[in-house]
Motif scaffolding. Structure first.
Motif, PDB file in Angstrom:
ATOM      1  N   PHE A  75       7.257   6.946  -0.833  1.00  4.97           N
ATOM      2  CA  PHE A  75       5.919   6.942  -0.799  1.00  4.97           C
ATOM      3  C   PHE A  75       6.064   7.451  -2.128  1.00  4.97           C
ATOM      4  O   PHE A  75       6.485   8.813  -1.596  1.00  4.97           O
ATOM      5  CB  PHE A  75       4.751   7.614   0.129  1.00  4.97           C
ATOM      6  CG  PHE A  75       3.349   7.015  -0.871  1.00  4.97           C
ATOM      7  CD1 PHE A  75       3.042   6.264  -0.363  1.00  4.97           C
ATOM      8  CD2 PHE A  75       3.247   8.583  -1.305  1.00  4.97           C
ATOM      9  CE1 PHE A  75       1.885   6.055  -1.380  1.00  4.97           C
ATOM     10  CE2 PHE A  75       2.365   8.233  -1.964  1.00  4.97           C
ATOM     11  CZ  PHE A  75       1.087   7.134  -2.361  1.00  4.97           C
ATOM     12  N   PRO A  76       5.704   7.843  -3.594  1.00  5.51           N
ATOM     13  CA  PRO A  76       5.271   6.456  -3.484  1.00  5.51           C
ATOM     14  C   PRO A  76       6.248   5.235  -4.068  1.00  5.51           C
ATOM     15  O   PRO A  76       7.624   5.224  -3.881  1.00  5.51           O
ATOM     16  CB  PRO A  76       4.461   6.984  -5.577  1.00  5.51           C
ATOM     17  CG  PRO A  76       5.551   7.492  -5.525  1.00  5.51           C
ATOM     18  CD  PRO A  76       5.650   8.244  -4.291  1.00  5.51           C
ATOM     19  N   LEU A 115      -2.643   4.636   3.322  1.00  6.17           N
ATOM     20  CA  LEU A 115      -1.732   4.757   2.791  1.00  6.17           C
ATOM     21  C   LEU A 115      -0.452   3.843   3.408  1.00  6.17           C
ATOM     22  O   LEU A 115       0.237   3.481   2.395  1.00  6.17           O
ATOM     23  CB  LEU A 115      -0.952   5.904   3.500  1.00  6.17           C
ATOM     24  CG  LEU A 115      -0.705   7.447   2.736  1.00  6.17           C
ATOM     25  CD1 LEU A 115      -0.360   8.534   3.231  1.00  6.17           C
ATOM     26  CD2 LEU A 115      -0.340   7.528   0.884  1.00  6.17           C
ATOM     27  N   PRO A 167      -0.130   0.646   0.542  1.00  2.55           N
ATOM     28  CA  PRO A 167       1.466   0.642  -0.436  1.00  2.55           C
ATOM     29  C   PRO A 167       2.419   0.783  -0.016  1.00  2.55           C
ATOM     30  O   PRO A 167       3.335   0.189  -0.952  1.00  2.55           O
ATOM     31  CB  PRO A 167       0.277   2.729  -1.019  1.00  2.55           C
ATOM     32  CG  PRO A 167      -0.259   3.102  -0.118  1.00  2.55           C
ATOM     33  CD  PRO A 167      -1.073   2.501   0.019  1.00  2.55           C
ATOM     34  N   ILE A 168       2.282   1.539   1.145  1.00  4.14           N
ATOM     35  CA  ILE A 168       3.681   1.905   1.138  1.00  4.14           C
ATOM     36  C   ILE A 168       4.924   0.342   1.861  1.00  4.14           C
ATOM     37  O   ILE A 168       5.387  -0.087   1.897  1.00  4.14           O
ATOM     38  CB  ILE A 168       3.873   2.907   2.793  1.00  4.14           C
ATOM     39  CG1 ILE A 168       3.582   3.958   2.076  1.00  4.14           C
ATOM     40  CG2 ILE A 168       5.559   2.290   3.255  1.00  4.14           C
ATOM     41  CD1 ILE A 168       3.284   4.931   3.432  1.00  4.14           C
ATOM     42  N   LEU A 190      -7.399   8.682   4.951  1.00  4.54           N
ATOM     43  CA  LEU A 190      -6.604   8.353   3.855  1.00  4.54           C
ATOM     44  C   LEU A 190      -5.053   8.094   4.624  1.00  4.54           C
ATOM     45  O   LEU A 190      -4.185   7.274   3.702  1.00  4.54           O
ATOM     46  CB  LEU A 190      -6.167   9.909   3.175  1.00  4.54           C
ATOM     47  CG  LEU A 190      -4.798  10.326   1.977  1.00  4.54           C
ATOM     48  CD1 LEU A 190      -5.411   9.523   1.026  1.00  4.54           C
ATOM     49  CD2 LEU A 190      -4.608  11.722   1.437  1.00  4.54           C
ATOM     50  N   PRO A 191      -4.934   9.009   6.157  1.00  7.54           N
ATOM     51  CA  PRO A 191      -3.748   8.243   6.390  1.00  7.54           C
ATOM     52  C   PRO A 191      -3.214   6.993   6.239  1.00  7.54           C
ATOM     53  O   PRO A 191      -2.255   6.067   6.191  1.00  7.54           O
ATOM     54  CB  PRO A 191      -3.837   8.929   7.367  1.00  7.54           C
ATOM     55  CG  PRO A 191      -4.318  10.125   7.470  1.00  7.54           C
ATOM     56  CD  PRO A 191      -5.510   9.665   6.251  1.00  7.54           C
ATOM     57  N   THR A 192      -4.952   5.440   6.669  1.00  9.97           N
ATOM     58  CA  THR A 192      -4.788   4.294   7.323  1.00  9.97           C
ATOM     59  C   THR A 192      -4.820   4.166   6.207  1.00  9.97           C
ATOM     60  O   THR A 192      -4.241   3.006   5.871  1.00  9.97           O
ATOM     61  CB  THR A 192      -5.936   4.231   7.598  1.00  9.97           C
ATOM     62  OG1 THR A 192      -6.810   5.382   8.573  1.00  9.97           O
ATOM     63  CG2 THR A 192      -6.328   3.263   8.103  1.00  9.97           C
ATOM     64  N   ALA A 210       4.862  -1.415   7.896  1.00 10.71           N
ATOM     65  CA  ALA A 210       3.603  -0.910   7.274  1.00 10.71           C
ATOM     66  C   ALA A 210       2.746  -2.165   6.584  1.00 10.71           C
ATOM     67  O   ALA A 210       1.190  -2.156   6.594  1.00 10.71           O
ATOM     68  CB  ALA A 210       3.584  -0.110   5.776  1.00 10.71           C
TER      69      ALA A 210
END
Lengths: 266, 370
Positions: free
Chosen positions: A45-46, A31, A34-35, A27-29, A239
């Motif tokens: 986020f979002p 994220l 979208p960021i 999940l952290p990766t 990001a």
């Protein structure tokens, strides 16, 4: 049959559990994807007002480009040198008979278990008086220390699968030791060597701690640049950079996997 | 292909080993071995595993360096020559074909290493593969071949550069029994056709007897006996050789009297007369080992007065003969073979028999050396 149903239900539950754990790990990766598309000039986020501008900003920024090319250059050179050194070392350890063979094995693999920050500090104190801090040679040397163990592990595994009598047969056929190595041993362990080279490349490309210590003002790796910008200039460019970074890493991991599959088949 | 080499020195040995010694730490793997192999000879090194025959082979091929002694090929001491500079071809135990090279590339390898021109190479590869009767497989990879075919490729690779000597390390060990028998005959024929000098390592006594001109029995790093298969069987030099080659009854006895016709012995089951092995000296009262081949023991039903009294323990039908297991008076067991149609072959357990053997068939070995 209730038994079969029970087993099946258990299997589905187990698979779901595994999937959840994997998702949590990833999940952290994930994220950053979208960021990196957010329209605001700060991390959010979002994301709102989706845009690809931050990718443009990354590719057009001379500093980011310099850091990226520098990282790629270091990783490539590290892959070349550590593959040569690591392959030679594992051949010596697998086939040679000299005193201290086992000790050499321990020493070669030691960087794997030494905390990177310790290696980084040690290298910094060594490199500073030699003027190697911030130089290509310094980076490559430092990253080879970290990458050689991976090459040794991969090539040793490949060598273990090569019957030593093949090398004896080559000698018996009139080949010198060098030619036996070149024409018989190396082709047979090539998938292992290739996997080792890719691992070495990845090790260097992803490396952060040592790079942090020995980067100069001009020569900095992409990981060091990310660190700096997180401190001073936190925009979704980071990001975007991270996404590119993750994609390159994943692509290389897939490549490693494919070469290993080739190794098993061969 | 391989022509016997004329030797200026007068002796026709293709290979001479003199007092060869190899130690691994405190273990003496090769303990002063001397051996001459004539040009065109098929010689086997036969011994149990751990006897040192593989070490001897490694020394000949150059993969190990001797601690002492000499290996002479023609007039050259090769004991310090590296393996790639020796004129010796080798067939490895599991063939050791290069898995990443085709059949043609495998067989061409020794020629390529010797700088033979490409056109010449192709012709010689074809000739070698024809010799081993494996044509039409040039582009196959080793993994696509059967065990027997791989064996032929390995052989072709070993003979293609026309070495002075061909070493074979249990080359048939990986084949099934039927194919092994077939390959024994083929290998032997091929060797005769090429006039090749072959040194063949095996632990299979049947194979060694079937193929060799002479066999060197290796035990504990030494040559126990070097002789033709017939001599090894008919006149073993030691109890070890007698036991290792063929079937034999071995038991202890004591020397009673030395006579010109043989040695009179006392055993647990009665007196017997035997022939001493050459080179051994015996004295009255000395303990000795006695060996008798099962087929040299005569079996008669009933308790005759001139034989050793015994009882039938069991009879086992082997096809071409029947083994009689006899319990002697002192409780030990002797095996004898009789023809399947003999009356003795169908005796029941416990029935009385008498056994005898001619003095020339009773081998008397010095005790101590197993």
């Amino acid at each position: 049959m209730p038994d079969a149903l029970g087993t099946r239900a258990f299997r589905i539950a187990f698979a779901a559990c595994c999937a959840l754990i994997l998702f949590y790990l990833l999940l952290p990766t994930l994220l950053v994807f979208p960021i990196s598309l957010g329209g605001d000039p700060y991390i959010r986020f979002p994301p709102r007002n989706l845009t690809l501008d931050w990718y443009g900003a990354y590719f057009n920024d001379p500093e980011w480009r310099a850091a990226t090319f520098f990282s790629l250059k270091i990783a490539l050179l590290t892959a070349v040198f550590s593959t040569a050194i690591g392959t030679a070392a594992s051949i010596a350890m697998a086939r040679g008979s000299f005193p201290g063979r086992r000790l050499l094995g321990v020493i070669v693999l030691a960087p794997l278990i030494t905390p990177h920050v310790v290696v980084a500090l040690a290298l910094y104190f060594q490199f500073a008086p030699l003027g190697l801090v911030g130089t290509t040679a310094g980076f490559v040397a430092a990253h080879c220390v970290l990458a050689v163990p991976y090459v040794v592990l991969m090539t040793s595994a490949a060598l273990a699968g090569v019957d030593p009598s093949l090398e004896m047969a080559a000698l018996n056929c009139g080949a010198s030791r060098w030619r036996a190595l070149w024409e018989v041993t190396l082709p047979l362990i090539l998938p292992g060597v290739a996997a080792g080279a890719l691992f070495a490349f990845l090790t260097s490309f992803d490396e952060t701690v040592v790079s942090f210590f020995i980067s100069g003002v001009d020569n900095k790796t992409i990981t060091r640049k990310i660190f700096e910008d997180v401190d001073f200039n936190l925009t979704p460019v980071i990001a975007a950079v991270s996404v590119v970074f993750v994609l390159v890493t994943v692509a290389l991991m897939v490549a490693v996997n494919l070469t290993q599959r080739g190794m098993k088949r061969g | 292909m391989m022509t016997p080499h004329k030797n200026q020195g007068g002796d026709s040995a293709a290979l001479s080993i003199r007092s060869l010694v190899k130690r691994y730490g405190s273990v003496v793997a090769t303990d002063g071995v001397s051996l001459d192999v004539s040009a065109g000879e098929f010689m086997s090194l036969l011994g149990p595993s751990g006897s040192g025959k593989t070490t001897l082979l490694m020394l000949l091929a150059g993969f190990e360096v001797a601690d002492g002694g000499e290996i002479r090929m023609r007039d050259r001491d090769i004991s310090r020559v590296p393996p790639n500079k020796r004129d010796i071809g080798m067939v490895f135990q599991r063939y050791a074909l290069f898995p990443h090279m085709s059949v043609a590339q495998n067989v061409a390898f020794p020629l390529r290493m010797r700088g033979v021109a490409k056109a010449d190479r192709e012709a010689r590869v074809r000739a070698a593969l024809e010799t081993v009767e494996l044509t039409g497989y040039l582009d196959r990879m080793p993994a696509q071949l059967s065990g027997g075919q791989q064996q032929r490729v390995a052989l072709a690779r070993a003979i293609v550069f026309e070495p002075g000597i061909l070493l074979m390390d249990e080359p048939l060990g990986a084949l099934d029994r039927k194919l092994r028998k077939h390959m024994q005959v083929e290998l032997k024929e091929l060797q005769g056709r090429l006039g090749a000098t072959v040194i063949y390592v095996t632990h299979d006594q049947e194979e060694a007897l079937a193929m060799s001109d002479r066999v060197a029995i290796i035990n504990a790093g030494r040559i126990e006996q070097l002789a033709t298969p017939r001599e090894l069987y008919d006149a073993p030099a030691s109890a070890f050789v007698g036991d290792f080659i063929g079937e034999i009854n071995l038991f202890d006895a004591k020397v009673e009297e030395l006579e010109s016709g043989g040695i009179k012995l006392a055993s647990g089951f009665g007196p017997l007369t035997g022939t001493p092995v050459p080179g051994a000296t015996f004295s009255r009262g000395q303990k000795v080992h006695v060996g008798i081949r099962p087929e040299r023991i005569a079996v008669r039903a009933g308790a005759a007065s001139d034989g050793w009294q015994a009882g039938i323990r069991q009879t086992i039908f082997n096809g071409s003969n029947v083994t009689v297991y006899a319990t002697m008076q002192d409780g030990q067991e002797l095996r004898a073979t009789v023809a399947p149609n003999d009356r003795e072959a169908s005796l029941a357990r416990g029935e009385a028999i008498s056994l005898s053997a001619a003095p020339r068939d009773v081998f008397v070995f010095p005790a101590g050396a197993a």
